[in-house]
Scaffold this active site. Structure first.
Site, PDB file in Angstrom:
ATOM      1  N   GLU A 267       0.952  -1.272  -0.070  1.00  0.00           N
ATOM      2  CA  GLU A 267      -0.061  -0.063  -0.056  1.00  0.00           C
ATOM      3  C   GLU A 267       0.901   1.305   0.047  1.00  0.00           C
ATOM      4  O   GLU A 267       1.713   1.334   0.920  1.00  0.00           O
ATOM      5  CB  GLU A 267      -0.901   0.210   1.254  1.00  0.00           C
ATOM      6  CG  GLU A 267      -1.704   1.413   1.063  1.00  0.00           C
ATOM      7  CD  GLU A 267      -3.124   1.080   2.047  1.00  0.00           C
ATOM      8  OE1 GLU A 267      -3.682   0.239   2.418  1.00  0.00           O
ATOM      9  OE2 GLU A 267      -3.574   2.284   2.435  1.00  0.00           O
TER      10      GLU A 267
ATOM     11  N   GLU B 141       4.780   5.227   3.939  1.00  0.00           N
ATOM     12  CA  GLU B 141       4.245   6.435   4.110  1.00  0.00           C
ATOM     13  C   GLU B 141       5.377   7.410   4.451  1.00  0.00           C
ATOM     14  O   GLU B 141       6.142   7.162   5.554  1.00  0.00           O
ATOM     15  CB  GLU B 141       3.161   6.289   5.011  1.00  0.00           C
ATOM     16  CG  GLU B 141       2.586   7.443   5.754  1.00  0.00           C
ATOM     17  CD  GLU B 141       1.936   8.434   4.597  1.00  0.00           C
ATOM     18  OE1 GLU B 141       0.961   8.176   3.948  1.00  0.00           O
ATOM     19  OE2 GLU B 141       2.445   9.656   4.756  1.00  0.00           O
TER      20      GLU B 141
ATOM     21  N   ASP C  79       9.547   7.235   0.689  1.00  0.00           N
ATOM     22  CA  ASP C  79       9.085   7.272  -0.785  1.00  0.00           C
ATOM     23  C   ASP C  79       8.985   5.759  -1.165  1.00  0.00           C
ATOM     24  O   ASP C  79       9.848   5.082  -1.131  1.00  0.00           O
ATOM     25  CB  ASP C  79      10.094   8.025  -1.693  1.00  0.00           C
ATOM     26  CG  ASP C  79       9.417   8.386  -2.660  1.00  0.00           C
ATOM     27  OD1 ASP C  79       8.556   7.727  -3.433  1.00  0.00           O
ATOM     28  OD2 ASP C  79       9.882   9.689  -3.095  1.00  0.00           O
TER      29      ASP C  79
ATOM     30  N   ASP D 272      -2.015  12.039  -3.197  1.00  0.00           N
ATOM     31  CA  ASP D 272      -1.808  13.466  -3.115  1.00  0.00           C
ATOM     32  C   ASP D 272      -2.322  14.039  -4.688  1.00  0.00           C
ATOM     33  O   ASP D 272      -1.525  13.560  -5.710  1.00  0.00           O
ATOM     34  CB  ASP D 272      -0.501  14.089  -2.724  1.00  0.00           C
ATOM     35  CG  ASP D 272      -0.382  13.801  -1.292  1.00  0.00           C
ATOM     36  OD1 ASP D 272      -1.399  14.046  -0.476  1.00  0.00           O
ATOM     37  OD2 ASP D 272       0.647  13.757  -0.900  1.00  0.00           O
TER      38      ASP D 272
ATOM     39  N   LYS E  76      -3.376  21.625  -9.321  1.00  0.00           N
ATOM     40  CA  LYS E  76      -3.091  22.802 -10.014  1.00  0.00           C
ATOM     41  C   LYS E  76      -2.072  22.517 -11.185  1.00  0.00           C
ATOM     42  O   LYS E  76      -1.162  21.405 -10.776  1.00  0.00           O
ATOM     43  CB  LYS E  76      -2.261  23.856  -9.092  1.00  0.00           C
ATOM     44  CG  LYS E  76      -2.989  24.722  -8.229  1.00  0.00           C
ATOM     45  CD  LYS E  76      -2.320  25.755  -7.306  1.00  0.00           C
ATOM     46  CE  LYS E  76      -3.570  26.259  -6.451  1.00  0.00           C
ATOM     47  NZ  LYS E  76      -2.639  26.760  -5.053  1.00  0.00           N
TER      48      LYS E  76
ATOM     49  N   ASP F 244     -10.755  10.652  -5.625  1.00  0.00           N
ATOM     50  CA  ASP F 244     -11.716  11.799  -5.790  1.00  0.00           C
ATOM     51  C   ASP F 244     -11.800  12.785  -6.633  1.00  0.00           C
ATOM     52  O   ASP F 244     -12.702  13.803  -6.916  1.00  0.00           O
ATOM     53  CB  ASP F 244     -12.409  12.345  -4.414  1.00  0.00           C
ATOM     54  CG  ASP F 244     -11.181  12.929  -3.872  1.00  0.00           C
ATOM     55  OD1 ASP F 244      -9.867  12.475  -4.041  1.00  0.00           O
ATOM     56  OD2 ASP F 244     -11.337  14.010  -3.006  1.00  0.00           O
TER      57      ASP F 244
HETATM   58  C1  LIG Z   1      -4.434  12.065   0.322  1.00  0.00           C
HETATM   59  S1  LIG Z   1      -3.441  10.976   1.260  1.00  0.00           S
HETATM   60  C2  LIG Z   1      -4.336   9.731   1.231  1.00  0.00           C
HETATM   61  C3  LIG Z   1      -4.004   8.909   2.525  1.00  0.00           C
HETATM   62  C4  LIG Z   1      -4.688   7.583   2.435  1.00  0.00           C
HETATM   63  N1  LIG Z   1      -4.289   6.761   1.468  1.00  0.00           N
HETATM   64  C5  LIG Z   1      -6.287   7.735   2.773  1.00  0.00           C
HETATM   65  O1  LIG Z   1      -6.917   7.351   1.810  1.00  0.00           O
HETATM   66  O2  LIG Z   1      -6.634   8.048   3.852  1.00  0.00           O
HETATM   67  C6  LIG Z   1      -2.016  10.864   0.479  1.00  0.00           C
HETATM   68  C7  LIG Z   1      -0.731  10.305   1.131  1.00  0.00           C
HETATM   69  O3  LIG Z   1       0.245   9.864   0.143  1.00  0.00           O
HETATM   70  C8  LIG Z   1       1.531   9.987   0.776  1.00  0.00           C
HETATM   71  N2  LIG Z   1       2.560  10.379  -0.045  1.00  0.00           N
HETATM   72  C9  LIG Z   1       2.807  11.123  -0.887  1.00  0.00           C
HETATM   73  N3  LIG Z   1       3.999  10.829  -1.648  1.00  0.00           N
HETATM   74  C10 LIG Z   1       4.169   9.667  -1.325  1.00  0.00           C
HETATM   75  C11 LIG Z   1       5.376   8.667  -1.812  1.00  0.00           C
HETATM   76  N4  LIG Z   1       5.950   9.312  -2.862  1.00  0.00           N
HETATM   77  N5  LIG Z   1       5.348   7.619  -1.295  1.00  0.00           N
HETATM   78  C12 LIG Z   1       4.539   7.093  -0.172  1.00  0.00           C
HETATM   79  N6  LIG Z   1       3.569   7.930   0.157  1.00  0.00           N
HETATM   80  C13 LIG Z   1       3.396   9.121  -0.416  1.00  0.00           C
HETATM   81  C14 LIG Z   1       1.009  11.297   1.696  1.00  0.00           C
HETATM   82  O4  LIG Z   1       2.221  11.653   2.837  1.00  0.00           O
HETATM   83  C15 LIG Z   1      -0.293  11.054   2.278  1.00  0.00           C
HETATM   84  O5  LIG Z   1      -0.389  10.369   3.399  1.00  0.00           O
END
Ligand SMILES: C[S@@+](CC[C@H](N)C(=O)[O-])C[C@H]1O[C@@H](n2cnc3c(N)ncnc32)[C@H](O)[C@@H]1O
Length: 240
Positions: free
Chosen positions: A70, A95, A122, A144, A148, A180
């Site tokens: 995940e 994460e 990452d 994420d 923009k 979404d």
């Molecule tokens: C919008 S949140 C969604 C979190 C979770 N999946 C949920 O649906 O509640 C996106 C997550 O991706 C993580 N993230 C961003 N870039 C990442 C990367 N390169 N590798 C792993 N996680 C990452 C962010 O820290 C964040 O917690």
């Protein structure tokens, strides 16, 4: 944009230096118990990238029937639920956000889960270290959105990412993606259409309007629905 960039779905093909995809990886200060878990439990549960090269199943203390990754597990609710519901499987979670890692450690402890290994960092590092055809499933849930135009290059989905996911999935394995953000769905489908190893499984609209069997709502999805956005659910299967 050059013609080559247009053909690759908008980004220069994938030899460019790696971009930082996320912003802050620390939020409010951890409570003492959370800080204690990070210090005492995280090291033993951290994915050893060197060892990963021998196959992800080697990270677990007992045999597992398959391994799922995940990416961006947020607070880890979905990952902990999946691991508790499928004790025969191994789970990897990645994460960067420290507070999310601390929450997942709490869930691991509370539910005595021995089938999760995680990395604060990452997801691309885990993908790069995994051997070919070593995962049965990859979840990318509400990445994420970077909505923009000038931010879109920070989206984790690009051609290189899809190539890596296709490489590490076993034939018949799936990338499961939820968003979404209409524009992120279109962005991803445009890139899926430009490669041949991952195949979108939808046949009718409900296949992407409704979640797959066993779906467990994530924290971010709850927020999206509260704020009036509509999720889409996408399954991409690795072809043999
Ligand atoms: C919008 S949140 C969604 C979190 C979770 N999946 C949920 O649906 O509640 C996106 C997550 O991706 C993580 N993230 C961003 N870039 C990442 C990367 N390169 N590798 C792993 N996680 C990452 C962010 O820290 C964040 O917690």
């Amino acid at each position: 944009m050059t013609e080559r960039e247009q053909n690759s779905g908008g980004e220069a093909p994938e030899k460019a230096p790696r971009r930082q995809l996320y912003g802050r990886s620390k939020g409010k200060a951890l409570r003492a118990a959370q800080a204690g878990r990070i210090e005492n439990h995280l090291p033993a549960l951290t994915i050893d990238l060197e060892r990963l090269k021998d196959g992800p199943a080697t990270l677990f203390p007992r045999p597992v029937s398959g391994v799922t990754l995940e990416i961006g597990f947020g607070g880890g609710e979905h990952l902990a639920h999946m691991a508790a519901s499928n004790p025969e499987m191994g789970y990897l979670g990645v994460e960067p956000f420290l507070n999310g890692v601390a929450k997942l450690l709490h869930a691991i402890e509370e539910n005595s889960l021995d089938n999760i290994r995680l990395l604060r960092g990452d997801a691309r590092d885990v993908l790069a270290a995994l051997p070919e055809a070593s995962l049965s499933r990859v979840y990318l849930l509400y990445p994420d959105p970077w909505p923009k135009r000038r931010q879109r290059k920070r989206r984790i989905v690009d051609m290189r990412f899809l190539e890596e996911v296709a490489r590490v999935l076993q034939p018949g394995g799936e990338l499961r993606f939820a968003t979404d953000i209409d524009d992120y769905a279109g962005w991803t489908l445009a890139r899926i259409a430009q490669q041949s190893r991952l195949n979108w499984l939808a046949e009718v609209a409900d296949d992407w309007r409704l979640p797959w069997d066993g779906w467990y709502r994530t924290r971010y999805e709850e927020k999206a629905i509260r704020e009036g956005r509509t999720p889409g659910y996408f399954r991409f299967r690795k072809e043999a």
